[in-house]
Design an enzyme around this catalytic site. Structure first.
Site, PDB file in Angstrom:
ATOM      1  N   GLU A 111      -5.681  -9.699   1.449  1.00 24.40           N
ATOM      2  CA  GLU A 111      -4.420  -9.519   2.252  1.00 24.40           C
ATOM      3  C   GLU A 111      -4.901  -9.796   3.914  1.00 24.40           C
ATOM      4  O   GLU A 111      -5.984  -9.631   4.263  1.00 24.40           O
ATOM      5  CB  GLU A 111      -4.228  -7.940   2.069  1.00 24.40           C
ATOM      6  CG  GLU A 111      -2.788  -7.797   1.325  1.00 24.40           C
ATOM      7  CD  GLU A 111      -1.483  -8.173   1.844  1.00 24.40           C
ATOM      8  OE1 GLU A 111      -1.420  -8.936   2.850  1.00 24.40           O
ATOM      9  OE2 GLU A 111      -0.427  -7.815   1.315  1.00 24.40           O
TER      10      GLU A 111
ATOM     11  N   ASN B  90       7.242  -3.355   3.188  1.00 23.18           N
ATOM     12  CA  ASN B  90       5.918  -3.989   3.122  1.00 23.18           C
ATOM     13  C   ASN B  90       5.724  -5.018   4.221  1.00 23.18           C
ATOM     14  O   ASN B  90       5.033  -4.647   5.216  1.00 23.18           O
ATOM     15  CB  ASN B  90       6.120  -4.723   1.867  1.00 23.18           C
ATOM     16  CG  ASN B  90       4.688  -5.425   1.568  1.00 23.18           C
ATOM     17  OD1 ASN B  90       3.959  -5.827   2.268  1.00 23.18           O
ATOM     18  ND2 ASN B  90       4.292  -5.235   0.028  1.00 23.18           N
TER      19      ASN B  90
ATOM     20  N   GLY C  60      -2.220   7.396   4.884  1.00 23.67           N
ATOM     21  CA  GLY C  60      -2.565   6.019   5.489  1.00 23.67           C
ATOM     22  C   GLY C  60      -2.524   6.004   7.099  1.00 23.67           C
ATOM     23  O   GLY C  60      -2.142   7.167   7.598  1.00 23.67           O
TER      24      GLY C  60
ATOM     25  N   TYR D 264       2.291   8.657   6.935  1.00 19.34           N
ATOM     26  CA  TYR D 264       2.532   7.331   6.390  1.00 19.34           C
ATOM     27  C   TYR D 264       1.501   6.690   5.514  1.00 19.34           C
ATOM     28  O   TYR D 264       0.624   7.066   5.492  1.00 19.34           O
ATOM     29  CB  TYR D 264       2.751   6.436   7.814  1.00 19.34           C
ATOM     30  CG  TYR D 264       3.518   7.067   8.870  1.00 19.34           C
ATOM     31  CD1 TYR D 264       5.066   7.144   8.736  1.00 19.34           C
ATOM     32  CD2 TYR D 264       3.050   7.530  10.099  1.00 19.34           C
ATOM     33  CE1 TYR D 264       5.736   7.688   9.504  1.00 19.34           C
ATOM     34  CE2 TYR D 264       3.953   8.089  11.060  1.00 19.34           C
ATOM     35  CZ  TYR D 264       5.394   8.231  10.699  1.00 19.34           C
ATOM     36  OH  TYR D 264       6.179   8.551  11.725  1.00 19.34           O
TER      37      TYR D 264
ATOM     38  N   ASP E 245       6.587  -9.607  -0.184  1.00 22.46           N
ATOM     39  CA  ASP E 245       5.351  -9.178   0.099  1.00 22.46           C
ATOM     40  C   ASP E 245       4.970  -9.218   1.643  1.00 22.46           C
ATOM     41  O   ASP E 245       6.214  -9.158   2.329  1.00 22.46           O
ATOM     42  CB  ASP E 245       3.913  -9.559  -0.574  1.00 22.46           C
ATOM     43  CG  ASP E 245       2.702  -8.700  -0.441  1.00 22.46           C
ATOM     44  OD1 ASP E 245       2.354  -8.174   0.606  1.00 22.46           O
ATOM     45  OD2 ASP E 245       2.194  -8.160  -1.332  1.00 22.46           O
ATOM     46  N   SER E 246       4.033  -9.777   2.194  1.00 15.57           N
ATOM     47  CA  SER E 246       3.810 -10.084   3.661  1.00 15.57           C
ATOM     48  C   SER E 246       4.497 -11.251   4.023  1.00 15.57           C
ATOM     49  O   SER E 246       4.908 -12.245   3.195  1.00 15.57           O
ATOM     50  CB  SER E 246       2.298 -10.007   4.033  1.00 15.57           C
ATOM     51  OG  SER E 246       1.869  -8.983   3.899  1.00 15.57           O
TER      52      SER E 246
ATOM     53  N   THR F 235      -0.387  12.379  10.413  1.00 16.71           N
ATOM     54  CA  THR F 235       1.031  11.791  10.002  1.00 16.71           C
ATOM     55  C   THR F 235       0.767  11.572   8.596  1.00 16.71           C
ATOM     56  O   THR F 235      -0.075  11.989   7.771  1.00 16.71           O
ATOM     57  CB  THR F 235       0.894  10.454  10.616  1.00 16.71           C
ATOM     58  OG1 THR F 235      -0.222   9.545  10.286  1.00 16.71           O
ATOM     59  CG2 THR F 235       1.003  10.378  12.044  1.00 16.71           C
TER      60      THR F 235
ATOM     61  N   ASP G 118       1.290  -0.489   5.672  1.00 13.63           N
ATOM     62  CA  ASP G 118       0.706  -1.570   5.212  1.00 13.63           C
ATOM     63  C   ASP G 118       0.645  -2.972   5.978  1.00 13.63           C
ATOM     64  O   ASP G 118      -0.318  -3.608   5.943  1.00 13.63           O
ATOM     65  CB  ASP G 118       2.086  -2.045   3.924  1.00 13.63           C
ATOM     66  CG  ASP G 118       1.539  -3.334   3.268  1.00 13.63           C
ATOM     67  OD1 ASP G 118       0.866  -2.956   2.185  1.00 13.63           O
ATOM     68  OD2 ASP G 118       2.033  -4.274   3.658  1.00 13.63           O
TER      69      ASP G 118
END
Length: 325
Positions: free
Chosen positions: A47, A184, A111, A134, A235-236, A132, A137
């Site tokens: 990624e 995402n 995260g 979160y 996705d990204s 936090t 991503d």
């Protein structure tokens, strides 16, 4: 007794494909990517493709936590550093030259984002996993030094995710769009007035028109121009200099391309997808100053390793301020 005269369904070439191209996308201009670089013989969840100001490539491996450096043009792969945060999912360059690393944590509430220098050292928390809840991503910077990030939480009937803006001093987090089922990918248009977000578990593409403050949605400015189909979902993503949007389709071994209004205009296929190989296509990114797109994918289920693939896009990649020293 079997009756052979009754109507019967039979597999055709496309319908027998493990990831068939649906009829409403089959007409799109389609190209097959080529192998560019093998990162590992193992099936790593690659990624976060990001080119630095020297033209070298950074990327991460989610489940193992390794951040790689690929020196160009020789394509020499080395380990830059090992993340001490759980499940890093994106690497981006801030205007001050530091690498910002998004991490998903436990996929529930741990995260965050940390920054390191170009050598992977001098780590600093930007969004702490202590303060936090979160699961971050991905992010995209604006020209002021602030950034938008996606919260990768929830599922189809429990939309806990969203997209948020962090001020340039990193002190204020403002929600932009909430109640998303696993937000995402995120990308910002060349004029910074349109924000794109992919929603994986609802298979949707969001187009968000922003007012001058960068956080207020324009009247009727949030829409869903495209609904994806199939397992697992978008996705990204990234843009080119013509504001076309490139969206990696996770679990489908391909990238769909949209124009600035969200209409599909093309697709890129990963070799081997028709037989179930390289389906985990996660992230596209342009080599700065060129129209050459790099796409990462892996073959965890089928044993084919982890690769980067390449193809030429419709236009050159967007020459963002973050690549200018």
């Amino acid at each position: 007794m079997e009756n052979n005269t009754i109507p019967a369904l039979v597999y055709k070439e496309n319908t027998n494909n493990i990831v068939p191209i649906l009829s409403h996308e089959a007409h799109l201009q389609t190209v097959m990517a080529e192998q560019w670089l093998k990162i590992s013989d193992e099936g790593l969840q690659l990624e976060g493709l990001c080119f630095d100001r020297e033209g070298h490539l950074k990327l991460c491996e989610v489940f193992g936590g390794t951040v790689f450096h690929v020196a160009l043009p020789e394509k020499k792969v080395t380990k830059l550093f090992q993340s001490n945060k759980q499940n890093p999912a994106a690497v981006k360059i801030h205007k001050d030259g530091r690498l910002f690393v998004c991490y998903l944590g436990d996929f529930n509430h741990t995260g965050g984002i940390f920054a390191v220098d170009s050598n992977g050292e001098k780590q600093e928390d930007i969004i702490s996993d202590i303060d936090t809840a979160y699961c971050i991503d991905d992010l995209v910077f604006d020209s002021k030094g602030g950034f938008y990030f996606t919260d990768f939480r929830g599922y189809s009937t429990n939309p806990k995710g969203g997209v948020y803006y962090v001020s340039p001093d990193f002190q204020t987090i403002t929600p932009i769009l909430q109640n998303l089922a696993v937000a995402n990918g995120v990308a910002l248009s060349t004029d910074e007035k349109t924000l794109w977000v992919t929603e994986t578990n609802a298979n949707r593409l969001h187009r968000i028109d922003l007012l001058e403050d960068g956080v207020t949605i324009a009247p009727f400015g949030a829409s869903v121009p495209y609904h994806f189909t199939g397992h697992e979902g978008p996705d990204s993503c990234c843009i080119d200099s013509d504001d076309n949007l490139y969206v990696a389709m996770y679990g489908q071994g391909r990238v769909l391309v949209f124009n600035k209004k969200g209409y599909p205009i093309g697709q890129i296929l990963i070799p081997g997808r028709e037989s179930g190989h390289m389906l985990r296509s996660t992230h596209p990114a342009f080599i700065p100053g060129t129209d050459q797109l790099i796409i990462c994918a892996n073959d965890i289920e089928m044993g084919g390793g982890s690769w980067l693939f390449t193809v030429k896009g419709f236009a050159k990649g967007h020459q963002s301020y973050q690549f200018q020293v």
